[in-house]
Design an enzyme around this catalytic site. Structure first.
Site, PDB file in Angstrom:
ATOM      1  CD  GLU A  99      63.911  90.624  96.939  1.00  0.00           C
ATOM      2  OE1 GLU A  99      63.669  91.600  97.636  1.00  0.00           O
ATOM      3  OE2 GLU A  99      63.323  89.797  96.331  1.00  0.00           O
ATOM      4  CB  CYS A 112      53.653  58.483  90.034  1.00  0.00           C
ATOM      5  SG  CYS A 112      53.630  56.927  88.873  1.00  0.00           S
ATOM      6  CB  CYS A 119      50.523  44.801  84.561  1.00  0.00           C
ATOM      7  SG  CYS A 119      49.321  45.570  83.331  1.00  0.00           S
ATOM      8  CB  CYS A 123      53.542  46.679  77.583  1.00  0.00           C
ATOM      9  SG  CYS A 123      51.755  47.284  77.773  1.00  0.00           S
ATOM     10  CB  CYS A 126      56.077  47.614  80.452  1.00  0.00           C
ATOM     11  SG  CYS A 126      55.659  47.843  82.480  1.00  0.00           S
ATOM     12  CB  CYS A 343      56.652  52.423  86.221  1.00  0.00           C
ATOM     13  SG  CYS A 343      55.894  51.111  84.902  1.00  0.00           S
TER      14      CYS A 343
END
Ligand code: SAH
Ligand code: SF4
Length: 356
Positions: A99, A112, A119, A123, A126, A343
């Site tokens: 308080e 992250c 990459c 995928c 992605c 991402c």
């Protein structure tokens, strides 16, 4: 030439004489964020000159920062060769005050970080995969993402943060540099982020999961599973043809896990692909015998994809089913959704603006 950020303390102690200087340098770099040897006042001038030539302080340049209303910040880094990668600061819990306005609990942050530019895994869901593979990040380039974020957000040197290797790239595909970075980051005289606070997220290179397990570093493991049968998983992650679901489960079972922790299984939920209760049931059976927790992720659509975001209702039903079978399950909040969602998306935006 290797940058100062590429060295473990032990390696530096072997190379810099007298060896106690190595700890002093580590302190300047990782606790005071000094980026010029001339500012290292307790290091003699002649040593400073030789350090400049032999251990350059390769700082990374930040070319864009986006802030979200929920406290998430995305950083786009540019490295010496002009290549870029991103890191994200997530505010997991805001500070709490009593308080009188005194801080009773400080904020909790998760960083992250990226392990590669692009990459190789490819995928289908992605955005990082769309740009193909460019190159591995060096250990120093991984480390500087973390020291930059810590410094830029005035995070006290003693405050612990969590690291997740969930930015761009497949960390286990850049194995040596990843291990080097993990060790540098964990060094008590440096950033001092314990290995148990570092989570490696992998698309499931079984042989490398085993190799990582053998090193017994104390790191946490997150498996991007996303599907419960090999047909769908191979459509989502082509590498599944070489490392199928069973091989991943076998590797995880051998992995040394801190008794207080669990192996995280990430499950990207795509509408009408893997959001049904039959899949949830298969998932329960697949993970039986593993100390697992499941993290459900809403698929985040991007331009050109045919996959769709699942409804909130199907996510909750899926979660409820797992919970009813005593499988721990959370739904990942989409933090920073008002900036650049999934991402790889910050980088993508920059490229569309004509930068590289
Ligand atoms: N290569 C590693 C780590 C980086 S990817 C891995 O695959 O685990 C980090 C996370 O981002 C993965 O869990 C992945 O499933 C998720 N991701 C990738 N594309 C996404 C999208 N379009 N929507 C939501 N999550 C996505
Ligand atoms: Fe690579 Fe992970 Fe994206 Fe798959 S999800 S392409 S492994 S970064």
């Amino acid at each position: 030439m290797r940058s100062i950020y590429d060295y473990r303390l032990k390696e530096l102690q072997d190379k810099v004489k007298p060896s106690f200087r190595a700890k002093q340098i580590y302190n300047w770099i990782y606790k005071k964020y000094i980026t010029s040897y001339d500012d290292m006042k307790n290091i003699p001038k002649d040593l400073r000159e030789s350090l400049k030539t032999n251990f350059p302080i390769d700082i990374c340049k930040v070319i864009k920062i986006e802030k979200s209303s929920d406290g998430t910040k995305k950083y786009l880094f540019e490295y010496k060769d002009g290549k870029t990668a991103e890191a994200v600061l997530l505010l997991m819990k805001d500070k709490q005050k009593d308080e009188k306005g005194n801080i009773t609990k400080s904020e909790q942050y998760t960083f992250c970080v990226s392990s590669q530019v692009g990459c190789k895994v490819g995928c289908s869901f992605c955005l990082t995969a769309k740009g193909g593979f460019v190159r591995d990040l060096t250990a120093g380039e991984i480390v500087t993402q973390i020291s930059y974020l810590k410094n830029d957000n005035d995070i006290d040197e003693n405050r612990s943060v969590n690291i997740v290797y969930m930015g761009m790239g497949e960390p286990l595909d850049n194995f040596e540099n990843l291990i080097q970075a993990i060790n540098i980051i964990a060094q008590p005289d440096g950033l001092s982020i314990a290995t148990r606070r570092q989570t490696i997220s992998t698309s499931g290179i079984s042989s490398k999961i085993e190799k990582l397990g053998e090193l017994d570093l104390g790191v946490q493991l997150a498996i991007s599973l996303h599907a419960v049968d090999d047909g769908l998983r191979s459509e989502l992650i082509p590498m599944n043809k070489a490392y199928n679901i069973q091989s991943i489960i076998d590797a995880v079972k051998k992995f040394p896990i801190d008794t207080r922790k669990k192996v995280m299984f990430e499950y990207l939920v795509i509408k009408d692909k893997n959001d049904d209760i039959k899949s949830a049931d298969k998932l329960v059976k697949l993970l039986s015998g593993i100390d697992a927790k499941v993290n459900l992720i809403f698929f985040n659509p991007f331009e050109g994809t045919t996959y769709e975001r699942p409804s909130k209702n199907s996510m909750v039903k899926f979660q409820d089913y797992l919970l009813s079978k005593k499988l721990m399950c959370t739904i990942r909040e989409s933090k920073g959704i008002d900036i650049s969602a999934a991402c790889g998306q910050l980088k993508e935006k920059e490229q569309n603006n004509g930068n590289s």
